[in-house]
Design a protein around this motif. Structure first.
Motif, short mmCIF file in Angstrom:
data_model
loop_
_atom_site.label_atom_id
_atom_site.label_comp_id
_atom_site.label_asym_id
_atom_site.label_seq_id
_atom_site.Cartn_x
_atom_site.Cartn_y
_atom_site.Cartn_z
N TRP A 122 0.84 -1.21 0.00
CA TRP A 122 0.00 0.00 0.00
C TRP A 122 0.88 1.26 0.00
CZ3 TRP A 122 -2.01 2.78 4.86
CH2 TRP A 122 -2.98 3.72 4.54
N GLN A 175 5.58 5.77 -3.64
CA GLN A 175 6.83 6.26 -3.03
C GLN A 175 8.06 5.56 -3.63
OE1 GLN A 175 5.68 5.43 1.10
NE2 GLN A 175 6.73 7.31 1.67
N ASP A 217 1.66 -9.01 0.38
CA ASP A 217 0.26 -8.58 0.37
C ASP A 217 0.03 -7.45 -0.64
OD1 ASP A 217 -2.46 -8.47 1.86
OD2 ASP A 217 -1.81 -6.38 1.82
N LYS A 266 -6.45 -8.39 -2.80
CA LYS A 266 -7.77 -8.09 -2.25
C LYS A 266 -8.64 -7.41 -3.31
CE LYS A 266 -5.79 -5.84 1.31
NZ LYS A 266 -4.35 -6.09 1.13
N ARG A 282 -13.38 -5.28 1.80
CA ARG A 282 -14.38 -4.86 2.79
C ARG A 282 -15.61 -5.73 2.57
NH1 ARG A 282 -10.52 -2.85 4.43
NH2 ARG A 282 -10.08 -0.72 5.09
N GLN A 322 -8.14 -9.70 7.54
CA GLN A 322 -7.00 -8.79 7.56
C GLN A 322 -7.45 -7.49 8.22
OE1 GLN A 322 -4.51 -6.48 4.26
NE2 GLN A 322 -4.20 -8.68 4.12
N PRO A 327 1.14 -2.16 11.57
CA PRO A 327 1.67 -2.35 12.92
C PRO A 327 2.31 -1.08 13.48
CG PRO A 327 3.08 -3.40 11.27
CD PRO A 327 1.82 -3.00 10.57
N GLY A 354 3.61 4.59 10.66
CA GLY A 354 4.91 5.17 11.00
C GLY A 354 4.91 5.91 12.34
N TYR A 380 7.87 10.73 14.48
CA TYR A 380 7.12 11.99 14.54
C TYR A 380 7.06 12.56 15.95
CZ TYR A 380 5.72 10.31 9.95
OH TYR A 380 5.74 9.86 8.65
N ARG A 438 5.82 9.05 4.50
CA ARG A 438 4.52 9.03 3.83
C ARG A 438 3.59 10.15 4.29
NH1 ARG A 438 1.38 3.52 5.59
NH2 ARG A 438 3.06 2.58 4.43
N SER A 492 10.14 0.87 16.50
CA SER A 492 9.47 0.12 15.42
C SER A 492 9.51 -1.37 15.72
CB SER A 492 10.14 0.37 14.07
OG SER A 492 10.05 1.72 13.74
N ILE A 514 1.79 -7.64 8.71
CA ILE A 514 2.15 -7.08 7.40
C ILE A 514 2.80 -5.72 7.60
CG2 ILE A 514 1.39 -6.66 5.04
CD1 ILE A 514 -1.25 -7.97 5.71
N LYS A 570 11.99 2.23 2.47
CA LYS A 570 13.45 2.08 2.33
C LYS A 570 13.79 0.63 2.68
CE LYS A 570 13.89 6.76 3.94
NZ LYS A 570 12.41 6.85 4.06
N GLU A 616 15.58 -3.58 9.53
CA GLU A 616 15.33 -3.24 10.94
C GLU A 616 14.10 -3.99 11.47
OE1 GLU A 616 14.91 0.99 11.73
OE2 GLU A 616 13.79 0.58 13.57
#
Ligand code: NDP
Length: 329
Positions: A21, A27, A49, A82, A123, A178, A209, A213, A219, A229, A272, A289, A294, A300
Motif C-alpha cells: 500500500w 513512493q 500482500d 484483495k 471490505r 486482515q 503495525p 509510522g 514523529y 509518507r 518500530s 504485514i 526504504k 530493521e
C-alpha cells in the motif's frame, strides 16, 4: 524468520510479511522495487500482500515484476490480493459475482500469476447478497484462481454470516481476516473476533503495525520528514494523519509513543521493532504485514521476531498501562 499457520489451514506464512500500500508504484518507483523484494526474501519473508485498489493496480504490477525477475519458485512464496475497489465504473466496485471474477482476472494479469494463495474481500459489501459473494469466491477456488479466501475488516457478524451461507449452500468458507492491529487499535482483534477463533480457527494477517509510522517514534517532535509518507500531499489518508498529529488526540498518541520508547530502550531495540514484536506476542496473529519505503526499514523490522521472544509479561503490562486501551477480553 519464523513461520506460523494461517488460521486453521496448513499454509505457513512468515511472521513478518511485506505489503504494498502506498509504497510500490508510488513512493518506491516500480523499477526500484526489486531491491525491496530481494531484501525481504533474504530475511525469510515468504508472504506478500497487495490489492487491486493499491495505486490503481501499480502495487500488484510491482509484485508481478518482482516475481518474474527474481525467479522464485511459485511454491516458495505466498501472495494475497484483495478485491473491492477496482475502478470508477458501477460494476468495478464491491463484491458482486461480476466484480469478484473480473477484478481477480485483472489482478492475476498484473501479478503475472495463474493463481493467488489467498484472495480477500477488501471490505464487506452489504449491497450484494452474502450467498452471491460466497458463491463467487468458491468458484474462484474451484477454478484454480485462488487456494483460499479471506475477509478484510469485516465485522464478526459479517464473518458469521459468510460461514452460515457456506454451510447452508455447501460452499467454501473464508479462513482469515486482515484487520488493523497495533498498540493503538486493539478492540476488533482482541475482543470482537474472540468467538471466531473458537468456532472457525479464524486466522489474522494484521496491517499497519506502526500506525503508518507514528509508532516508529519518527514523529515524536511533530516534524514530518520530507521522505516519509505523511508528507505525501496527494493522499487524503496521509494528509489526515499529518493534520491529526497536532490535535489533542494526536499529541496524546505521541506522548504514549515516547513512553513506550523507554520500554524499547530497556529491551535494546528500536520503537518500530517493539511495536511489531508486540503484535507478534498475540498468538492469534499469523503474520504482521509491514510496509517499507526504504530497504533499511525491512532489515530493521524483521528483527522484531527476536525482540518478541524477549518481551516479558511485565513489559506487556507496562505497555498496556501506557496505552490505556486494553479491551476487557
Ligand atoms: P505500517 O503501519 O507498518 O507503516 C509502514 C510505513 O512506516 C512504511 O512504509 C514507512 O513509511 C514507515 N516505516 C516502516 N518501518 C519503519 C522504521 N523502521 N522506522 C521508521 N519508519 C518506518 O504499515 P502499513 O500501513 O504500510 O500497512 C502494511 C501493509 O498492510 C500495507 O502495505 C498493505 O499491504 C496492508 N494494508 C491493508 C489494509 C486493509 O484494509 N486490508 C489497509 C492498510 C494496509 P515512511 O518511510 O514513508 O514514513
Amino acid at each position: 524468520m519464523k513461520y506460523r499457520f494461517l488460521g486453521r489451514t496448513g499454509l505457513r506464512v512468515s511472521e513478518i510479511s511485506l505489503g504494498s500500500w502506498i509504497t510500490f508504484g508510488g513512493q518506491v518507483k516500480k523499477e526500484d522495487s526489486l531491491a525491496f523484494f530481494r531484501e525481504a526474501w533474504s530475511h525469510g519473508i515468504n508472504f506478500f500482500d497487495s490489492a487491486e485498489g493499491y495505486l490503481e493496480g501499480k502495487g500488484e504490477e510491482s509484485l508481478g515484476v518482482a516475481f518474474k525477475e527474481l525467479g522464485w519458485e511459485r511454491s516458495d512464496f505466498v501472495v494475497v490480493t484483495k478485491i473491492y475497489w477496482g475502478g470508477e465504473g458501477p460494476n468495478d466496485i464491491g463484491l458482486s459475482r461480476k466484480h469478484i471474477l473480473e477484478g481477480t482476472a485483472k489482478s492475476l494479469k498484473r501479478l503475472q500469476l495463474d493463481y493467488v494463495d489467498v484472495i480477500m474481500a477488501h471490505r464487506c459489501d452489504p449491497a450484494t447478497p452474502m450467498e452471491e459473494t460466497v458463491r463467487a469466491f468458491t468458484h474462484l477456488i474451484n477454478s484454480g484462481k485462488a487456494l483460499y479466501w479471506g475477509t478484510s475488516e469485516w465485522s464478526a457478524q459479517e464473518i458469521e454470516s459468510a460461514h452460515n451461507a457456506a454451510k447452508t449452500f455447501g460452499l467454501i468458507a473464508p479462513i482469515c481476516d486482515q484487520p488493523q492491529y497495533n498498540m493503538f487499535t486493539r478492540d476488533r482483534v482482541e475482543q470482537e473476533y474472540l468467538p471466531l477463533y473458537e468456532s472457525y480457527g479464524y486466522g489474522l494477517t494484521v496491517w499497519s503495525p506502526l500506525a503508518s509510522g507514528i509508532l516508529s517514534g519518527k514523529y515524536n517532535d511533530f516534524k514530518v520528514p520530507e521522505d516519509s509518507r505523511l508528507a505525501i500531499k496527494e493522499d487524503r489518508f496521509m494528509v489526515a494523519f499529518k493534520e491529526k498529529l497536532s490535535t489533542p488526540e494526536g499529541r496524546a498518541q505521541i506522548e504514549k509513543v515516547k513512553r513506550a520508547g523507554e520500554i524499547a530502550k530497556t529491551l535494546g531495540c528500536t520503537m518500530s521493532q517493539l511495536a511489531i514484536a508486540w503484535c507478534l506476542k498475540n498468538k492469534r496473529v499469523s503474520s504482521v504485514i509491514t510496509g517499507a519505503s526504504k530497504t533499511s526499514q525491512i532489515a530493521e523490522n524483521v528483527k522484531a521476531v527476536q525482540v518478541s521472544d524477549k518481551i516479558t509479561e511485565d513489559q506487556l503490562k507496562q505497555i498496556d498501562e501506557v496505552m490505556g486501551n486494553k479491551p476487557p477480553g
